[in-house]
Design a protein around this motif. Structure first.
Motif, short mmCIF file in Angstrom:
data_model
loop_
_atom_site.label_atom_id
_atom_site.label_comp_id
_atom_site.label_asym_id
_atom_site.label_seq_id
_atom_site.Cartn_x
_atom_site.Cartn_y
_atom_site.Cartn_z
N VAL A 308 0.91 -1.15 0.11
CA VAL A 308 -0.05 0.17 -0.16
C VAL A 308 0.87 1.02 -0.05
N ILE A 310 1.02 5.58 1.13
CA ILE A 310 0.28 6.79 1.81
C ILE A 310 0.13 7.74 0.85
N SER A 314 -3.36 12.02 2.87
CA SER A 314 -3.62 11.27 3.80
C SER A 314 -3.34 11.51 5.41
N GLU A 355 4.01 11.17 2.94
CA GLU A 355 3.25 11.08 1.68
C GLU A 355 4.00 10.28 0.62
N LEU A 371 -9.21 1.01 5.60
CA LEU A 371 -8.33 2.08 5.28
C LEU A 371 -8.32 2.86 4.07
N THR A 372 -8.74 2.19 2.99
CA THR A 372 -8.72 2.72 1.70
C THR A 372 -10.11 3.52 1.47
N MET A 377 -5.07 5.22 2.78
CA MET A 377 -3.94 4.29 1.95
C MET A 377 -4.47 4.08 0.67
N THR A 379 -4.17 0.82 -2.29
CA THR A 379 -3.61 -0.52 -2.48
C THR A 379 -2.93 -0.71 -3.70
#
Length: 585
Positions: A308, A310, A314, A355, A371-372, A377, A379
Motif C-alpha cells: 500500500v 500513503i 492522508s 506521503e 483504510l482505503t 492508503m 492499495t
C-alpha cells in the motif's frame, strides 16, 4: 516591517526546503508569525481561509470526489488496461493521455492515485518495469492540469489573486490553447525521448516482502512464561523484546482481530516480527519455545500481504504508527516501510510516515477496505476499481459539465459555479454531507490559506514593489519576452524546492507590480507564473504527483533530474515564445 516580512519568508523557505514539518504546518506557522510580528492583522492573516481560491478549491474537491465515487474512471479501466497490455508503447500512450485529459477537469493527485494501481497491474501481467510508466503518468497529469482554470489549485490561486488586485480573472479556457501547445510538446517528449532516459527498474514489492520475511519467527508460549494471561500491550514480547505479534494460533484455531488488549494464553503459537538481536535474546529463554522461521502468513489465514502507499492528503502522513495506535485502530500490521530508497523492517512503529511511502501491510480484506475507504492508503498490489454506477455517474457528470460551462460562458464566476455544483452533489444525495466533508483535502486548504499570507505581507509592506522595481531596473530595457522568460525560469526553479502554491503566492504580487512598472499587460506574466508553478519535473518533491510515483516506481532522485531537467528547459524555452503569442504584451 519589510525586513521582518523578508525574514519570515526566508524562515518559511528554509522550513519548506528542510521539510521539518508537513507543508500545511509550515504554511500556518508562517501565517502565525506574520500576525504575531504585527505585519498582518489577525483578520488579514486568516483571510486566506475565506479567500475565493480556497473556497473554490474546497468545492472542487467535493465535485472530484463525486466523480470518482460514481466509478466513472474505473468504468473505463478495463478498456485502458486492455489497450495498455498490447505493448509498452500502447501502455505509455494510453496512460499519459488518460492522465492528461482527466487532470484538466478533476483533481490531478486523485487521477494519479487511481492510475498507479492500474499501471502496476499492467506491469505485473506484461513484464513492463513500473519505472517505465509512472513518471510519464505524473508528468502528463501536470500538463493536463495547466489546460483549464480548474485543472490545478495554482491556476485558481493566481486567478483569484489577480481579481483581488483589481484585474480581470481568467476564464475557464482562456489559456487552454497556450497550455495545449506546451502539453503537445511535453507528450511528444514523453513518447519519444523519455523511454530512452527512463530506467528499467523492477518494483520493490518482492524486495519488501523478502526483507520482512528475514525478521519473521514463530514461538510457542510455555505455561511458565510470564506473558501468560497478560495482554499483548503489556507483554514482555512487546515491551522488552520489541516484537510485533502478527498472528496467534490457539488450539489449531487462528485468533482474529488481534490488538493490544488481546490476552496471551499458554501453548499459544505466536508469529512475530522481531529484529535478529532481540530474537537471539529470546532463544535463551526456555519459556519462549522457538518453533522456527516461517513464511509471513499461512494459506488458511484470512489475512493477506498487501503493498500500500500513503497518498497525498492522508492524515497518516506526519505521524508514526505508535501515536496513531495503528494496530488497535485498524487491526492490521505494518511489516515494512519504504521511504525513498530506505527499507525498514525493524521497529517500524516509530517511523514518521510521509506521503508517497510504501508499506507492506498484513491485514484482512475488511481492515484494508476500511483504510482505503477513509483515503488513508492506496492499495498497489491488487487493483480493484470502484463499482461503476450509471445512476450516479450521469448526474455527477452533468453537474461537472454545468460547473464548467457556467464559468466558461461567463454566466457566473468559477467560485459560484463550483459552490452550486458541490451543493447539488450533496442535496441530490450523490454524496452525504459526511462524505463531502471527508472529500476535502484539508491539508491543502490549510496550506493554501497559509501561503496566501506571504503574498499579502509582501504586498502590504511594499516588498513586491521593491523586488519588481529591482527586476525592472535590470531587465526593463530588454525585450519583454526576455523578462517573461526570466520570470518563468525563476518560478519553476523555486517550485522545485518550494511548494507550487508557495511559489505562486510569492511571485504573483511581484509580477503584477512588475507589469505595472513596465506598463505592460499583466496577463502574460501571470500565465508564466501559473504554468511555471505547475510544470515542474526536476525533483520528486516539486509536485505531489511526482512524490506519489517515487516509491512505487522504485525511482532514485537522480532519475527526476535526468528525465525532468531537459523537459523543464524545453518547456521554459517554448513557453517564452508561446505565451506572448497568445497573450500580447
Amino acid at each position: 516591517m519589510l525586513y521582518i516580512t523578508i525574514g519570515i519568508i526566508v524562515i518559511g523557505i528554509f522550513l519548506f526546503v528542510k521539510d521539518y514539518f508537513t507543508i500545511d504546518t509550515t504554511s500556518i506557522l508562517i501565517m502565525s508569525l506574520f500576525i504575531i510580528a504585527g505585519v498582518l492583522s489577525p483578520e488579514e492573516g486568516f483571510a486566506g481561509f475565506n479567500h475565493p481560491a480556497t473556497i473554490t478549491l474546497g468545492c472542487m474537491f467535493v465535485i472530484s470526489a463525486a466523480i470518482f465515487k460514481s466509478g466513472l474512471i474505473d468504468g473505463l479501466s478495463s478498456k485502458i488496461i486492455q489497450i495498455a497490455k498490447l505493448n509498452y508503447v500502447a501502455a505509455l500512450m494510453v496512460f499519459c493521455v488518460t492522465a492528461a485529459v482527466f487532470s484538466a477537469f478533476i483533481n490531478d493527485t486523485a487521477v494519479v492515485a487511481i492510475l498507479i494501481p492500474m499501471a502496476l497491474l499492467v506491469c505485473r501481467e506484461t513484464g513492463i518495469a513500473p519505472s517505465r510508466l509512472l513518471i510519464p503518468i505524473s508528468f502528463s497529469a501536470l500538463f493536463g492540469g495547466t489546460c483549464t482554470l480548474i485543472g490545478t489549485s495554482t491556476n485558481i490561486l493566481v486567478s483569484s489573486y489577480a481579481k483581488e488586485s483589481g484585474l480581470e480573472p481568467f476564464g475557464m479556457f482562456e489559456f487552454s490553447l497556450a497550455a495545449l501547445c506546451l502539453s503537445v510538446i511535453g507528450l511528444v517528449y514523453m513518447f519519444f525521448v523519455a523511454p530512452i532516459l527512463l530506467p528499467k527498474r523492477e518494483s520493490k514489492e518482492l524486495l519488501l516482502k523478502t526483507e520482512a520475511e528475514k525478521y519473521i519467527a514463530e514461538i510457542e508460549l510455555q505455561e511458565i512464561n510470564d506473558d501468560v494471561d497478560i495482554s499483548i500491550a503489556k507483554s514482555r514480547l512487546v515491551r522488552k523484546f520489541n516484537a510485533q505479534i502478527l498472528s496467534i494460533k490457539r488450539k489449531h484455531t487462528l485468533v482474529y482481530e488481534i490488538n493490544g488488549e488481546t490476552t496471551l494464553r499458554a501453548d499459544d503459537k505466536i508469529k512475530i516480527l522481531i529484529d535478529p538481536a532481540n530474537l537471539a535474546k529470546l532463544r535463551e529463554i526456555e519459556s519462549y519455545h522457538l518453533i522456527g522461521n516461517q513464511s509471513i502468513i499461512d494459506d488458511h489465514t484470512e489475512k493477506k500481504i498487501y503493498e500500500v502507499m500513503i497518498p497525498y492528503g492522508s492524515v497518516l502522513a506526519g505521524k508514526n504508527l505508535k501515536e496513531l495506535n495503528f494496530r488497535n485502530q485498524y487491526y492490521a500490521s505494518v511489516l515494512a516501510v519504504r521511504q525513498r530508497k530506505e527499507i525498514t523492517t525493524n521497529d517500524v512503529s516509530h517511523i514518521k510516515l510521509r506521503e508517497g511511502d510504501l508499506l507492506l501491510l498484513l491485514a484482512s480484506t475488511k481492515s484494508l477496505n476500511a483504510l482505503t475507504a477513509e483515503k488513508l492508503m492506496i492499495t498497489l498490489s491488487e487493483y480493484q476499481g470502484a463499482k461503476f454506477s450509471l445512476k450516479r455517474a450521469i448526474p455527477t457528470l452533468l453537474i461537472l459539465i454545468g460547473v464548467i460551462l457556467a464559468a466558461a460562458l461567463n454566466f457566473t464566476s468559477i467560485l459560484m459555479s463550483a459552490l452550486v455544483g458541490s451543493l447539488l452533489i450533496v442535496t441530490t444525495t450523490l454524496m452525504t454531507p459526511k462524505e463531502a466533508y471527508e472529500a476535502i483535502e484539508w491539508k491543502v486548504i490549510f496550506m493554501m490559506a497559509g501561503v496566501l499570507s506571504m503574498g499579502k505581507a509582501l504586498e502590504k509592506t511594499g516588498g513586491s514593489d521593491i523586488i519588481s522595481a529591482y527586476v525592472y531596473q535590470n531587465l526593463g530595457d530588454l525585450d519583454p519576452r526576455i523578462t517573461i522568460s526570466v520570470i518563468f525560469l525563476i518560478t519553476f526553479l523555486s517550485t522545485n524546492v518550494l511548494s507550487s502554491k508557495a511559489a505562486a503566492a510569492l511571485m504573483t504580487p511581484i509580477v503584477i507590480s512588475l507589469a505595472g512598472a513596465m506598463q505592460l499587460s499583466e496577463k502574460p506574466f501571470l500565465i508564466a507564473v501559473m504554468f511555471a508553478c505547475s510544470l515542474t519535473f526536476m525533483t520528486p518533491v516539486s509536485y505531489p504527483t511526482n512524490t506519489m510515483v517515487y516509491a512505487p516506481g522504485n525511482y532514485k532522485f537522480n532519475d527526476y533530474l535526468k528525465i525532468g531537467t531537459p523537459l523543464n528547459f524545453i518547456i521554459w524555452i517554448a513557453a517564452s515564445f508561446i505565451i506572448p503569442l497568445f497573450f500580447p504584451f
